[in-house]
Design a protein around this motif. Structure first.
Motif, short mmCIF file in Angstrom:
data_model
loop_
_atom_site.label_atom_id
_atom_site.label_comp_id
_atom_site.label_asym_id
_atom_site.label_seq_id
_atom_site.Cartn_x
_atom_site.Cartn_y
_atom_site.Cartn_z
N PHE A 113 -77.03 -19.14 -48.34
CA PHE A 113 -75.60 -19.96 -48.40
C PHE A 113 -74.34 -18.99 -48.90
CE2 PHE A 113 -78.90 -21.99 -51.51
CZ PHE A 113 -79.44 -22.80 -50.50
N ALA A 114 -73.52 -19.23 -47.96
CA ALA A 114 -72.21 -18.17 -48.27
C ALA A 114 -71.37 -19.10 -48.92
CB ALA A 114 -71.82 -17.83 -46.78
N ASP A 115 -71.78 -19.49 -50.25
CA ASP A 115 -71.12 -20.72 -50.95
C ASP A 115 -69.84 -20.00 -51.77
OD1 ASP A 115 -72.63 -19.15 -52.65
OD2 ASP A 115 -73.54 -20.98 -53.78
N HIS A 116 -69.43 -18.73 -51.54
CA HIS A 116 -68.13 -18.28 -52.09
C HIS A 116 -67.23 -17.87 -50.76
CE1 HIS A 116 -70.17 -18.56 -55.87
NE2 HIS A 116 -68.85 -18.42 -56.73
N ASP A 117 -67.40 -18.27 -49.70
CA ASP A 117 -66.57 -17.90 -48.59
C ASP A 117 -65.32 -18.68 -48.82
OD1 ASP A 117 -67.55 -16.81 -45.47
OD2 ASP A 117 -65.81 -18.20 -45.60
N PRO A 118 -64.29 -17.91 -48.47
CA PRO A 118 -62.96 -18.41 -48.53
C PRO A 118 -62.84 -20.10 -47.74
CG PRO A 118 -62.79 -16.51 -47.49
CD PRO A 118 -64.11 -16.56 -47.91
N ASN A 122 -68.27 -22.49 -43.95
CA ASN A 122 -69.21 -21.53 -44.09
C ASN A 122 -70.16 -21.79 -45.35
OD1 ASN A 122 -68.36 -20.30 -41.78
ND2 ASN A 122 -66.75 -18.87 -42.90
N HIS A 123 -69.71 -22.84 -45.98
CA HIS A 123 -70.52 -22.66 -47.45
C HIS A 123 -72.09 -23.05 -47.20
CE1 HIS A 123 -67.13 -23.13 -50.39
NE2 HIS A 123 -66.81 -21.95 -49.82
N TRP A 124 -72.82 -23.51 -46.44
CA TRP A 124 -73.93 -23.67 -45.99
C TRP A 124 -74.61 -22.69 -44.67
CZ3 TRP A 124 -76.97 -26.34 -49.48
CH2 TRP A 124 -76.13 -27.04 -50.50
N LYS A 125 -73.68 -21.63 -44.55
CA LYS A 125 -74.28 -20.74 -43.76
C LYS A 125 -74.95 -19.53 -44.28
CE LYS A 125 -70.89 -21.55 -39.88
NZ LYS A 125 -69.62 -21.00 -39.40
N PRO A 126 -75.89 -18.76 -43.60
CA PRO A 126 -76.46 -17.50 -44.50
C PRO A 126 -75.68 -16.39 -44.52
CG PRO A 126 -77.28 -17.75 -42.45
CD PRO A 126 -76.46 -19.00 -42.37
N VAL A 127 -75.70 -15.49 -45.84
CA VAL A 127 -75.27 -14.36 -45.95
C VAL A 127 -76.01 -13.28 -45.25
CG1 VAL A 127 -74.56 -12.80 -47.79
CG2 VAL A 127 -74.26 -15.13 -48.00
N LEU A 128 -75.31 -12.40 -44.34
CA LEU A 128 -75.75 -11.07 -43.87
C LEU A 128 -76.52 -10.17 -44.88
CD1 LEU A 128 -76.67 -10.41 -41.15
CD2 LEU A 128 -74.42 -9.56 -40.68
N GLY A 129 -75.74 -10.13 -46.20
CA GLY A 129 -76.17 -9.31 -47.39
C GLY A 129 -76.36 -7.91 -46.76
N ALA A 130 -75.34 -7.15 -46.30
CA ALA A 130 -75.19 -5.61 -46.29
C ALA A 130 -75.21 -5.12 -47.44
CB ALA A 130 -74.06 -5.47 -45.16
N HIS A 285 -70.99 -13.21 -51.40
CA HIS A 285 -71.58 -14.46 -50.99
C HIS A 285 -70.48 -15.11 -49.87
CE1 HIS A 285 -74.48 -15.20 -54.75
NE2 HIS A 285 -74.85 -13.89 -53.83
N THR A 286 -70.20 -14.33 -49.23
CA THR A 286 -69.37 -14.92 -47.94
C THR A 286 -70.12 -14.27 -46.53
OG1 THR A 286 -67.97 -12.77 -47.44
CG2 THR A 286 -67.22 -14.24 -49.32
N VAL A 287 -69.43 -14.70 -45.56
CA VAL A 287 -69.85 -14.34 -44.24
C VAL A 287 -69.45 -13.04 -43.77
CG1 VAL A 287 -70.41 -16.57 -43.31
CG2 VAL A 287 -68.24 -15.52 -42.83
N HIS A 288 -68.68 -12.46 -44.87
CA HIS A 288 -68.26 -11.06 -44.66
C HIS A 288 -68.71 -9.97 -45.09
CE1 HIS A 288 -64.91 -13.16 -42.64
NE2 HIS A 288 -64.71 -14.29 -43.62
N ASP A 289 -70.14 -10.37 -45.81
CA ASP A 289 -70.89 -9.34 -46.33
C ASP A 289 -71.49 -8.54 -45.24
OD1 ASP A 289 -72.57 -7.43 -47.75
OD2 ASP A 289 -73.51 -9.33 -48.88
N THR A 290 -70.71 -7.67 -44.46
CA THR A 290 -71.57 -7.04 -43.29
C THR A 290 -71.41 -5.58 -43.38
OG1 THR A 290 -69.21 -7.16 -42.28
CG2 THR A 290 -70.35 -8.89 -41.85
N MET A 291 -71.77 -4.86 -42.36
CA MET A 291 -71.66 -3.40 -42.36
C MET A 291 -70.30 -2.96 -42.48
SD MET A 291 -74.81 -2.34 -42.47
CE MET A 291 -74.60 -0.60 -42.41
N GLU A 292 -69.28 -3.54 -42.10
CA GLU A 292 -67.89 -3.26 -42.25
C GLU A 292 -67.49 -2.92 -43.74
OE1 GLU A 292 -68.20 -5.64 -39.35
OE2 GLU A 292 -68.65 -3.33 -38.77
#
Ligand code: AHN
Ligand code: ZN
Length: 314
Positions: A113-118, A122-130, A285-292
């Motif tokens: 859960f990306a439960d800290h996404d702004p 997105n709060h029930w979407k998964p985190v990519l976890g880069a 814990h957002t959907v922005h935890d990506t390779m960027e």
């Protein structure tokens, strides 16, 4: 006098040669970055998914290139939401017969859960976890490759914990703090070898951001202050004082808490956390935890520090 100067100049050259002209032990940052990306390329490694199983198999297979002593510890644990989860802790040992050992660890699962996404959508979407998961594992894979080439004077166990990040959803936060770090709780109660112990442990968590701020975290300072000082001193001597800050911060619940409490191995957390910044990074814990959000330079700072500490053990 003159001869001593020549000898020490040669020594410096030899040292620079071994280290590719940079401070500290050899560590291939491009390889570490590649190991982070390889995990992220599976997609979110959320327990109960095919990506989770595939990544576990890839991690075990990858570690077996560098040591024959790889153990996959399968277990089941109940999540805060009642779901039964299939976990796998992955352990790679170097110098398996040696009595004096160092423990290095990170979690390899990613958060459901990306439960800290702004954006609450997105709060029930998964985190990519880069960063949250893959960065620490990526550093430890390159550490494993280095250990296979140059043996330290102590044994080393790399433990990749599963089910760290299936902690209670933010919408019900505070009711089930023990729902975090289920894999390290299992391993700490039932290590891969009965009676396992180590001189000390180092946990890596979120060690990939370009502007990472590693503070002397409260749980680490409570259980293992001497290890915190040793690691911070090493990092700063290598020139990484920009990341390893000489200041304390609040205590966190993370895998090291259970390794300290249950396995009783003094273990610290190198984690990107700073009270004065408001805690974790803005991608946490957002959907922005990506390779960027991953910098090879930071992975290198952490990897070289960890290796320098391991090689300094006698
Ligand atoms: C809590 O938020 C309770 N602990 C943070 C541990 C963690 C989560 N590390 C990475 N993701
Ligand atoms: Zn997390």
């Amino acid at each position: 006098m003159r001869r001593a100067a020549v000898v020490s100049a040669l020594g410096l050259l030899a040292f620079a040669g071994v280290c590719g002209g940079q401070a500290g032990p050899a560590f291939d940052a491009a390889k570490a970055y590649g190991y982070v990306k390889a995990q992220v390329d599976f997609g979110p490694r959320v327990p109960g998914t095919a990506a989770h199983v595939a990544c576990a198999e890839w991690l075990a297979k990858t570690l077996k290139q560098w040591t024959p002593d790889v153990v996959v510890q399968a277990f089941r644990a109940k999540a805060f939401d009642g779901k039964m989860l299939e976990g796998r802790n992955i352990v790679a040992s170097f110098g398996a017969g040696m009595k004096d050992r160092v423990l290095l660890c990170a979690h390899w699962d990613s958060r459901p859960f990306a439960d800290h996404d702004p954006d609450p959508a997105n709060h029930w979407k998964p985190v990519l976890g880069a960063n949250d998961g893959a960065s620490g594992v990526g550093v430890l894979l390159e550490v494993a490759r280095q250990l296979s080439m140059k043996k330290p004077a102590v044994g080393v166990d790399i433990v990749l914990f599963d089910l760290e990040d299936y902690g209670e959803h933010r919408s019900r936060q505070g009711y089930a703090l023990e729902s975090w770090a289920l894999g390290s709780q299992h391993w700490s109660r039932t290590p891969h070898r009965p009676g396992y112990t180590a001189r000390f442990g180092i946990l890596l968590d979120m060690v990939g951001a370009p502007d990472a701020r590693f503070t002397m975290e409260g749980t680490s300072m409570y259980y293992a202050p001497a290890i915190v000082r040793k690691v911070w001193k090493t990092a700063r001597a290598l020139g990484y004082g920009n990341h390893f800050l000489e200041k304390e911060s609040g205590a966190l619940i993370d895998d090291h808490l259970y390794v300290n409490r249950l396995a009783r191995i003094p273990t610290i957390d190198i984690i990107d956390y700073d009270d004065d910044r408001g805690g974790f990074t803005k991608r946490w814990h957002t959907v922005h935890d990506t390779m960027e959000g991953i910098s090879a330079k930071t992975l290198e700072a952490v990897g070289r520090t960890v290796l320098a500490v391991v090689y300094s053990e006698k």
